[in-house]
Design an enzyme around this catalytic site. Structure first.
Site, mmCIF file in Angstrom:
data_model
loop_
_atom_site.group_PDB
_atom_site.id
_atom_site.type_symbol
_atom_site.label_atom_id
_atom_site.label_comp_id
_atom_site.label_asym_id
_atom_site.label_seq_id
_atom_site.Cartn_x
_atom_site.Cartn_y
_atom_site.Cartn_z
ATOM 1 C CG HIS A 106 43.129 44.071 36.471
ATOM 2 N ND1 HIS A 106 43.077 42.707 36.416
ATOM 3 C CD2 HIS A 106 43.385 44.481 35.214
ATOM 4 C CE1 HIS A 106 43.279 42.305 35.168
ATOM 5 N NE2 HIS A 106 43.481 43.370 34.426
ATOM 6 C CE LYS B 225 41.483 42.844 43.731
ATOM 7 N NZ LYS B 225 42.240 42.908 42.467
ATOM 8 C CE1 TYR C 226 40.250 38.765 42.441
ATOM 9 C CE2 TYR C 226 41.309 36.802 41.577
ATOM 10 C CZ TYR C 226 40.556 37.952 41.383
ATOM 11 O OH TYR C 226 40.116 38.280 40.119
ATOM 12 C CG ASP D 51 44.809 42.865 31.442
ATOM 13 O OD1 ASP D 51 43.833 43.576 31.764
ATOM 14 O OD2 ASP D 51 45.155 41.870 32.092
#
Length: 168
Positions: free
Chosen positions: A49, A59, A119, A157
């Protein structure tokens, strides 16, 4: 990054986030605005992603329970590592943290049941800016080190495009 860990008869202690330490490691400041938390069964693959345009996210990722194979793909066309794949194991036992700059696709495969993945993001999630690359893109040749017939993907996904079909 591996934080210094202090152990004694009670257990252990470490700083899971310190703004000054991260700034020193990166050579710049990152203003995180959102924390995310996921729990995944063994074999769950989330990714690859990324957010596009002004919504691109940097991140800081880590695992607090279990173990994952973390994968990052450089999508920055002007980078000397463009299209390179970086893989590492993040786990509760190694306590490693990984900083992922803007312009990267990111995914992870849970190697243990109930892996807890945390995250921090420096931009808010924006549904209109979400994008991704199929995990088994033939041009990237990512070795997930896991039986493909046991990988569990979300419906979303499973439908991600190949890198060559993206206009980024």
């Amino acid at each position: 990054m591996e934080p210094p860990t202090f152990r004694d008869r009670r257990g252990l202690f470490f700083e899971s986030y310190n703004h000054k330490t991260l700034e020193a490691v990166l050579g710049r400041s990152v203003g995180f605005v959102q924390d995310n938390h996921s729990v995944s069964h063994e074999g769950v693959l989330r990714g690859l992603h990324f957010q596009t345009g002004k919504h691109a996210q940097a991140k800081l990722v880590r695992v607090v329970r279990g173990e994952v194979l973390d994968v990052v793909v450089d999508l920055r066309r002007d980078s000397n590592t463009y299209r390179n794949v970086f893989r590492t194991i993040l786990s509760e036992s190694n306590r490693k943290m990984l900083f992922i700059p803007k312009g990267m696709a990111h995914g992870f495969l849970s190697l243990k049941d109930d892996s807890v993945f945390l995250y921090k993001c420096d931009e808010y999630y924006n549904k209109d800016a979400e994008s991704g690359i199929i995990y088994n893109d033939p041009d990237l040749k990512i070795d997930w080190g896991f039986p493909e017939n046991k990988i569990i993907l979300s419906d979303k996904d499973m439908k991600l495009p190949k890198l060559k079909d993206l206009s980024i």
